[in-house]
Design a protein around this motif. Structure first.
Motif, PDB file in Angstrom:
ATOM      1  N   UNK A 169       0.824  -1.212   0.000  1.00 40.96           N
ATOM      2  CA  UNK A 169       0.000   0.000   0.000  1.00 40.96           C
ATOM      3  C   UNK A 169       0.855   1.258   0.000  1.00 40.96           C
ATOM      4  N   UNK A 170       1.937   1.237   0.748  1.00 37.22           N
ATOM      5  CA  UNK A 170       2.828   2.401   0.773  1.00 37.22           C
ATOM      6  C   UNK A 170       3.532   2.584  -0.565  1.00 37.22           C
ATOM      7  N   UNK A 171       3.892   1.460  -1.207  1.00 41.28           N
ATOM      8  CA  UNK A 171       4.515   1.532  -2.530  1.00 41.28           C
ATOM      9  C   UNK A 171       3.531   2.103  -3.545  1.00 41.28           C
ATOM     10  N   UNK A 172       2.296   1.630  -3.538  1.00 40.99           N
ATOM     11  CA  UNK A 172       1.289   2.124  -4.478  1.00 40.99           C
ATOM     12  C   UNK A 172       0.960   3.595  -4.227  1.00 40.99           C
ATOM     13  N   UNK A 173       1.109   4.034  -2.980  1.00 43.17           N
ATOM     14  CA  UNK A 173       0.830   5.434  -2.650  1.00 43.17           C
ATOM     15  C   UNK A 173       2.030   6.343  -2.892  1.00 43.17           C
ATOM     16  N   UNK A 178      10.419   1.764  -5.415  1.00 43.01           N
ATOM     17  CA  UNK A 178      10.311   0.423  -5.978  1.00 43.01           C
ATOM     18  C   UNK A 178      11.445  -0.473  -5.502  1.00 43.01           C
ATOM     19  N   UNK A 179      12.647   0.091  -5.438  1.00 43.08           N
ATOM     20  CA  UNK A 179      13.800  -0.699  -5.022  1.00 43.08           C
ATOM     21  C   UNK A 179      13.647  -1.159  -3.562  1.00 43.08           C
ATOM     22  N   UNK A 184      12.161  -5.495   0.307  1.00 43.89           N
ATOM     23  CA  UNK A 184      11.236  -6.066   1.299  1.00 43.89           C
ATOM     24  C   UNK A 184      10.653  -7.387   0.812  1.00 43.89           C
ATOM     25  N   UNK A 185      10.309  -7.449  -0.470  1.00 41.22           N
ATOM     26  CA  UNK A 185       9.785  -8.698  -1.031  1.00 41.22           C
ATOM     27  C   UNK A 185      10.825  -9.814  -0.938  1.00 41.22           C
ATOM     28  N   UNK A 219      10.889  -7.246 -14.575  1.00 34.41           N
ATOM     29  CA  UNK A 219       9.487  -7.597 -14.369  1.00 34.41           C
ATOM     30  C   UNK A 219       8.758  -6.522 -13.592  1.00 34.41           C
ATOM     31  N   UNK A 220       9.382  -5.992 -12.558  1.00 33.00           N
ATOM     32  CA  UNK A 220       8.761  -4.936 -11.763  1.00 33.00           C
ATOM     33  C   UNK A 220       8.578  -3.670 -12.590  1.00 33.00           C
ATOM     34  N   UNK A 221       9.560  -3.358 -13.438  1.00 33.99           N
ATOM     35  CA  UNK A 221       9.455  -2.174 -14.281  1.00 33.99           C
ATOM     36  C   UNK A 221       8.301  -2.288 -15.268  1.00 33.99           C
ATOM     37  N   UNK A 222       8.109  -3.480 -15.832  1.00 31.57           N
ATOM     38  CA  UNK A 222       6.991  -3.680 -16.761  1.00 31.57           C
ATOM     39  C   UNK A 222       5.650  -3.602 -16.035  1.00 31.57           C
ATOM     40  N   UNK A 223       5.580  -4.157 -14.850  1.00 29.47           N
ATOM     41  CA  UNK A 223       4.320  -4.180 -14.099  1.00 29.47           C
ATOM     42  C   UNK A 223       3.905  -2.771 -13.687  1.00 29.47           C
ATOM     43  N   UNK A 224       4.870  -2.010 -13.184  1.00 31.57           N
ATOM     44  CA  UNK A 224       4.550  -0.712 -12.580  1.00 31.57           C
ATOM     45  C   UNK A 224       4.903   0.463 -13.465  1.00 31.57           C
ATOM     46  N   UNK A 225       5.171   0.208 -14.738  1.00 29.84           N
ATOM     47  CA  UNK A 225       5.299   1.316 -15.681  1.00 29.84           C
ATOM     48  C   UNK A 225       6.616   2.037 -15.655  1.00 29.84           C
ATOM     49  N   UNK A 226       7.708   1.310 -15.581  1.00 29.65           N
ATOM     50  CA  UNK A 226       9.020   1.949 -15.693  1.00 29.65           C
ATOM     51  C   UNK A 226       9.614   2.298 -14.344  1.00 29.65           C
TER      52      UNK A 226
END
Length: 226
Positions: A169-173, A178-179, A184-185, A219-226
């Motif tokens: 939620x904090x990442x999306x906000x 992202x790093x 954390x993941x 993969x993260x860059x593609x998912x979250x738009x760069x």
């Protein structure tokens, strides 16, 4: 009149329970909250380092981790590192005694019994390779009892608790980079790499990253738009 009132309460309660069980992803209008941050490997020889935080209200909309939502794709990326082609029916390869049935054909209670009956071996199970202590914790957060089937939807709902542990939620906000979110993941799922390409738990109980940093980062860059 008393009988009608009691029936109405029972119907409303049943509807609420059904909605809770069938939902997965946070509604757009829901305020972001943070769950208890405990590593997937907490209470295990592979120890993580998350500190406790207040638990969120995990109200979610019906979905399984195979759709087009960014969180669907994130779940699939994690599953690629953790479960491979076995997906929701994955059982840790080091388990000498496997469950009598496919995980998706079992209830949580049957999985708990398999764990109790086979001490001294790994018990990571499902698409997100839940270890026993984590499985019980996230099931408790969700309110899933022993009778709950370990279906794909239930596994995804349990994994969402861990995504919140990592700060989804904090990442999306925009409150978490992202790093940092990726770090954390990796503290939760041993198959995910750190920037040096190694698992956060490299060498602990045979753990190592199962995908490259380039694959994870790309993969993260593609998912979250760069």
């Amino acid at each position: 009149m008393v009988r009608i009132w009691l029936v109405s309460i029972m119907v409303c309660s049943a509807q609420a329970a059904s909605a809770e069980l069938s939902s997965l992803f946070p509604r757009a209008t829901a305020a972001p909250e943070i769950a208890t941050r405990a590593s997937l490997f907490a209470s295990d020889p592979q120890i993580g380092f998350f500190a406790p935080r207040p638990e969120p209200s995990l109200e979610v909309a019906p979905k399984v981790g195979t759709g087009s939502d960014p969180v669907d794709h994130l779940l699939s990326l994690i599953a690629r590192a953790e479960a491979g082609s076995a997906g929701y029916d994955a059982v840790q390869h080091g388990a000498r005694v496997k469950p009598a049935h496919r995980p998706t054909d079992m209830t949580l209670g049957e999985i708990y019994q398999w764990i109790a009956d086979t001490p001294g071996q790994p018990h990571a199970i499902g698409r997100y390779q839940f270890i026993p202590s984590t499985l019980r914790r996230v099931a408790d957060v969700r309110g899933f009892g022993p009778e709950t089937p370990f279906t794909a939807g239930v596994q995804d709902a349990l994994a969402l608790v861990l995504l919140e542990d990592a700060g989804l939620s904090r990442f999306q906000a925009g409150e978490l980079s992202r790093r940092r979110f990726m770090h954390n993941l990796a503290q939760i799922w041993a198959g995910l790499p750190l920037p040096n390409g190694r698992s956060y738990y490299e060498g602990h109980a045979g753990n190592s990253a199962t995908m490259t940093w380039a694959t994870f980062d790309g993969g993260m860059a593609r998912i979250w738009g760069g």
